[in-house]
Write a protein that holds these residues in place. Structure first.
Motif, short mmCIF file in Angstrom:
data_model
loop_
_atom_site.label_atom_id
_atom_site.label_comp_id
_atom_site.label_asym_id
_atom_site.label_seq_id
_atom_site.Cartn_x
_atom_site.Cartn_y
_atom_site.Cartn_z
N THR A 75 93.07 44.04 142.00
CA THR A 75 91.81 43.53 142.45
C THR A 75 90.49 43.90 141.30
OG1 THR A 75 92.52 43.70 144.58
CG2 THR A 75 90.33 43.56 144.39
N ILE A 76 90.48 45.06 141.11
CA ILE A 76 89.26 45.29 140.23
C ILE A 76 89.22 44.68 138.97
CG2 ILE A 76 88.61 47.43 139.04
CD1 ILE A 76 89.69 49.35 141.33
N ARG A 77 90.49 44.37 138.39
CA ARG A 77 90.67 43.71 137.07
C ARG A 77 90.30 42.23 137.29
NH1 ARG A 77 95.49 47.13 136.69
NH2 ARG A 77 94.81 48.90 135.27
N LEU A 78 90.20 41.86 138.25
CA LEU A 78 90.16 40.49 138.77
C LEU A 78 88.62 39.87 138.56
CD1 LEU A 78 91.37 37.64 139.49
CD2 LEU A 78 91.11 38.64 142.18
N TYR A 79 87.72 40.96 138.94
CA TYR A 79 86.51 40.67 139.14
C TYR A 79 85.70 39.98 137.76
CZ TYR A 79 86.45 43.00 143.61
OH TYR A 79 86.89 43.24 144.72
N LYS A 80 86.17 40.65 136.76
CA LYS A 80 85.68 39.98 135.37
C LYS A 80 86.17 38.60 135.20
CE LYS A 80 84.80 44.26 132.86
NZ LYS A 80 84.84 45.04 131.81
N GLU A 81 87.51 38.19 135.75
CA GLU A 81 88.13 36.85 135.45
C GLU A 81 87.06 35.98 136.28
OE1 GLU A 81 91.71 34.68 137.52
OE2 GLU A 81 92.27 36.51 136.42
N LEU A 82 86.94 36.41 137.63
CA LEU A 82 86.07 35.52 138.46
C LEU A 82 84.76 35.26 137.70
CD1 LEU A 82 86.62 37.01 142.01
CD2 LEU A 82 87.37 34.90 141.42
N GLU A 83 83.84 36.24 137.31
CA GLU A 83 82.74 36.20 136.50
C GLU A 83 83.05 34.97 135.25
OE1 GLU A 83 80.22 40.16 136.97
OE2 GLU A 83 81.55 39.98 135.28
N ALA A 84 84.02 35.25 134.84
CA ALA A 84 84.10 34.16 133.55
C ALA A 84 84.30 32.86 134.21
CB ALA A 84 85.43 34.66 132.64
N GLY A 124 80.78 31.76 136.13
CA GLY A 124 79.53 32.05 135.63
C GLY A 124 78.55 32.80 136.38
N MET A 125 79.21 33.27 137.37
CA MET A 125 78.32 34.15 138.61
C MET A 125 78.54 35.60 138.38
SD MET A 125 79.30 31.84 141.74
CE MET A 125 78.19 33.11 142.99
N HIS A 143 80.89 35.18 147.06
CA HIS A 143 80.52 33.67 146.83
C HIS A 143 81.04 33.43 145.19
CE1 HIS A 143 77.60 32.40 149.67
NE2 HIS A 143 77.29 33.67 149.79
N ALA A 144 81.31 34.49 144.51
CA ALA A 144 82.06 33.88 142.99
C ALA A 144 83.67 33.34 143.65
CB ALA A 144 82.12 35.26 142.44
N TYR A 145 84.38 34.25 144.67
CA TYR A 145 85.59 33.72 144.82
C TYR A 145 85.47 32.43 145.45
CZ TYR A 145 88.31 38.20 145.01
OH TYR A 145 88.85 39.39 145.03
N ALA A 146 84.55 32.16 146.24
CA ALA A 146 84.27 30.77 147.05
C ALA A 146 84.02 29.74 145.93
CB ALA A 146 83.07 30.97 147.86
N ARG A 147 83.34 29.96 145.01
CA ARG A 147 82.84 28.87 143.77
C ARG A 147 84.16 28.69 143.09
NH1 ARG A 147 77.65 28.96 139.98
NH2 ARG A 147 76.92 28.49 142.04
N ALA A 148 84.72 29.63 142.93
CA ALA A 148 86.04 29.58 141.88
C ALA A 148 87.05 28.75 142.82
CB ALA A 148 86.64 30.93 141.44
#
Length: 802
Positions: free
Chosen positions: A67-76, A79-80, A155-160
């Motif tokens: 989960t923790i490592r996933l957040y940078k993937e979501l940002e990439a 763009g959020m 919202h990053a999860y939602a947009r992805a």
């Protein structure tokens, strides 16, 4: 609004959005999220937003790392910004026992790829200088710890998810879920009805209410939780780097930097459950009234641990509800007894666990199984015996122990006793020290004389050691008696019963009057059960397996049902005893008029024992000469009387689960969720010797098992004799070989019969040979160990089979 969808996810918090994203990530784009208000309404918006990897269950810790490592993937992807702050974190230990727990956790992390480290007071002073180190023994540092922006992350999860085709419908309250005859669902909302193949309950604070729409009770409850944000503090805002997290279990608090000040939250003892009779539908972005009196003692402790707080002004008090399950882990997966209805509830640590929960549920739904053992969060770990009256005190207990030391032998007292057998009062008067399994009271051991009726929680050998030794030797030297209520038991009947069992089970299905041992495999060849199959008649079979896996196994049976075959869970409709030891045959022979002199190992027969009609099996998990004797619960006391009276002539003693787990180590027998779990295959664990590759049946998992038979397993389960001191292997201790970690333990303990410490664990198959020298890290110490292949008791099986 869409009117049809493959999956309808109900609930727009971080968990629902994670599920939606992972469904799209794995290839399903026709998915929809339905939220009664705005995204993040409920617990998500007021969460402190911290994340960490530390968890008592190894698979949960690994999923938290994902989960923790996933957040940078979501940002990439989007763009959020998720507002990530990877500041690291320290968990403090103010006594030796707590430090032992951290050392044990650090050892587990070695083979999980988590780069945590044990630090001393001097290092803590450098990392977290605002900490008063009086009484601090040490701590565990995790560089992955940090915090984030809850709203931005959700919202990053939602947009992805939307970028991959998902639909999100907000301000759309669900008012009913109705299943059609074909197993699909009508999700009735204020905006219309959505026809969905699958429904996911990610309702968070409203999970109970959403579940009730489908006739499902979820064992979860909201608890009030409070944290404080301080005014600006120069010791914080003048630092060159952001202050790390500090978890102080003794003070039941977590602390981190928030802007130019600090945020500190508490798991206080005088805690309060919230919305006992249901969550109001109009609750959402509100907070609960401040209640600083409730955390008065916690604040006073925090002032001593972090003196800087005493002069810090309070900027904000956040007091809101979070939802917990009885053991603190999420409730995830297909709901037993339901078709196409999924749970993603009680994810209290949403920003530590939400990504892993979403990934596992998406794999489960799309691929049919998950990549790792998820039983720790599987909603099937609780049966249909749970009630709100059970759940609430267990949730309160879990909240209060959120930061407490978790011992491997600890028995928690809340909501007990609840489920008991007819033998409860008899055993209690005999000095039973009780444990609980799947809500059932089970004897751990019997205290005698002046021995306390309580096992002291410990990471080392406990005060149960001598009592356990006494019971082990009673079995090995004479005869012991033990209740068999805590086996899962199933009755399979019908003309197609044999054919169905041959498809469901990988092993041989026995002929009438015989029994067999067999693994049950997933399509990918993973172990999802180890069963005893007893053929009572050509169209009538009894299965026995783990008592705690009843809902898990029943769900699998339901998912693979055949017409003309009836499968009944009779776990609580059949009880009895096992008797084991060199005098076991003499005891049974004296209690029945049936001739058992020719009853061979693995035979099963119907006979009257005393006054009770019984099913008797010549098998015992103790690895000794033994019999399992099953009867109707109404006859159990009568059966006990006749066995106990005769047993006294032969030195019979009762024994509990502590002795059972020692006895099985003598024969290197594995146990469910230790050696045998969906993390492992039959070939890795040696259970492939029970697979019938000759049978003309395409049993579930056959292709994967055949492939592994051809290629060989990369790792093998082995037994080790350990040069231990006062602590034995529990589980997940790393095994060092050639100066590096190349394996890990699955379970272990002390063989009171052999007088040796024993461990079971995995090492590379090409090194798994008699006499292999390794080191096992136990409580921070490297203990020499040697691989052994000859059982410590009855090596040739002469007594067990004779």
């Amino acid at each position: 609004m869409k009117t049809t969808t493959r999956v309808a996810v109900i609930g727009g918090g971080v968990v629902g959005c994670s599920v939606l994203y992972h469904l799209t990530k794995l290839g399903w784009s026709d998915v929809m999220l339905i939220e009664r208000s705005e995204l993040t309404s409920g617990s998500t918006w007021h969460a402190a937003g911290g994340f960490h990897t530390l968890n008592g269950d190894t698979n949960m810790a690994a999923l938290q790392g994902y989960t923790i490592r996933l957040y940078k993937e979501l940002e990439a992807i989007t763009g959020m910004s998720c507002g990530l702050h990877h500041v690291g974190g320290i968990t403090l230990a103010d006594n030796r026992e707590r430090f032992d727990m951290l050392v044990a956790e650090r050892a587990k992390h070695r083979y999980m790829g988590l780069e945590t480290e044990i630090v001393g007071p001097e290092e803590i002073a450098k990392i977290a200088p605002i900490t008063n180190l009086d009484g601090i023994v040490g701590g565990l540092y995790d560089p992955l710890d940090g915090h984030l922006d809850p709203s931005g992350t959700t919202h990053a999860y939602a947009r992805a998810a939307k970028m991959r085709g998902a639909t999100i419908e907000t301000h759309c309250k669900v008012i009913a879920t109705t299943q059609r005859p074909d197993g699909t669902w009508d999700v009735v909302t204020e905006k219309g009805t959505v026809h969905a193949e699958h429904v996911v309950n990610a309702g968070g604070l409203w999970a109970r209410e959403v579940g009730a729409m489908a006739g499902v009770y979820f064992p979860l409850h909201p608890m009030e939780h409070q944290y404080i944000v301080t005014d600006d503090l120069p010791e914080i805002y003048e630092r060159d780097t952001e202050h790390p997290h500090v978890m102080d279990p003794a003070g039941e608090s977590y602390l981190r930097q928030e802007g130019r000040g600090l945020c500190i939250g508490f798991y206080e003892q005088p805690c309060r459950p919230w919305a006992v009779d249901g969550t109001p539908w109009n609750f959402g972005h509100e907070l609960l009234p401040d209640n600083l009196d409730k955390i008065e003692d916690s604040i006073a402790f925090a002032y001593r641990r972090f003196p800087i707080l005493e002069r810090a002004g309070v900027k904000t008090v956040i007091h809101g509800p979070f939802t917990f399950a009885p053991d603190g882990n999420p409730l995830v997966g297909p709901v037993p007894g339901m078709r196409n209805y999924w749970s993603a509830c009680a994810v209290m640590a949403g920003f530590s666990q939400g990504g892993g929960v979403g990934l596992m549920l998406a794999q489960w739904m799309i691929e049919g199984e998950t990549e790792r053992d998820t039983f720790a969060m599987d909603c099937a770990r609780f049966g249909n015996w749970t009630t709100p009256g059970f759940t609430r005190p267990k949730v309160i207990e879990n909240y209060q122990k959120r930061f407490s030391i978790s011992y491997p032998n600890e028995e928690l007292p809340a909501a007990r006793p609840f489920r008991t057998t007819p033998m409860y009062d008899v055993f209690d008067k005999m000095g039973a020290v009780w444990g609980a399994q799947y809500g059932l009271e089970v004897v751990n051991y019997f205290a005698t004389g002046d021995e306390p009726r309580f096992e002291t929680p410990s990471f080392r050998r406990s005060n149960a050691f001598e009592a356990t030794a006494r019971e082990v030797m009673a079995v090995r030297e004479a005869v012991g008696i033990n209740e068999v209520q805590n086996f899962g038991k199933y009755l399979v009947t019908g003309a197609g019963a044999r054919a169905w069992l041959s498809r469901i089970m990988a092993g041989r299905i026995p002929q009438p009057g015989r029994l067999s041992l067999t693994p049950m495999l997933s399509p990918k060849g993973r172990l999802i059960g180890d069963f005893t199959v007893s053929c009572l008649a050509e169209d009538r079979f009894q299965l026995t397996a783990s008592y705690g896996a009843q809902a898990y196994h029943t769900r699998w049976f339901d998912q693979h049902a055949d017409s003309g075959v009836t499968v009944e869970n009779i776990s609580d409709r059949l009880t009895g005893f096992q008797i084991a030891g060199p005098k076991a045959r003499e005891v049974l022979a004296a209690c029945t008029r049936t001739d058992i002199s020719d009853m061979a190992f693995m035979d099963v027969r119907q006979m009257t024992v005393g006054m009770a009609d019984c099913t008797v099996q010549r098998v015992s998990y103790t690895g000794d000469l033994g019999f399992e004797i099953y009867c109707d619960p109404m006859a159990q006391r009568a059966l006990w009387s006749v066995l106990w009276e005769e047993g006294q002539k032969h030195g019979m003693k009762p024994f509990g689960m502590r002795a059972m787990m020692s006895l099985r180590l003598d024969k290197f027998f594995g146990s469910w969720l230790n050696e045998f779990s969906p993390d492992y295959t039959a070939a890795e664990t040696g259970l492939d010797r029970f697979i019938s590759f000759k049978k003309n049946t395409d049993f579930i998992g056959r292709k994967a098992a055949e492939h592994e038979r051809e290629t060989g397993a990369a790792r093998s389960l082995c037994a080790f004799e350990v040069d231990a001191e006062d602590a034995d292997v529990v589980a997940y201790e790393p095994i060092w070989l050639d100066g590096k970690v190349q394996g890990f333990c699955t379970s272990g303990g002390y063989s009171h019969y052999a007088g040796k410490s024993v461990a079971l664990g995995f090492v590379p198959s090409d090194r798994a040979q008699e006499g292999l020298d390794v080191e096992i890290e136990i409580m921070g110490q490297m203990r020499p160990a040697r691989l052994i292949t000859t059982p410590l008791f009855d090596a040739d099986g002469a007594r067990m089979r004779g």
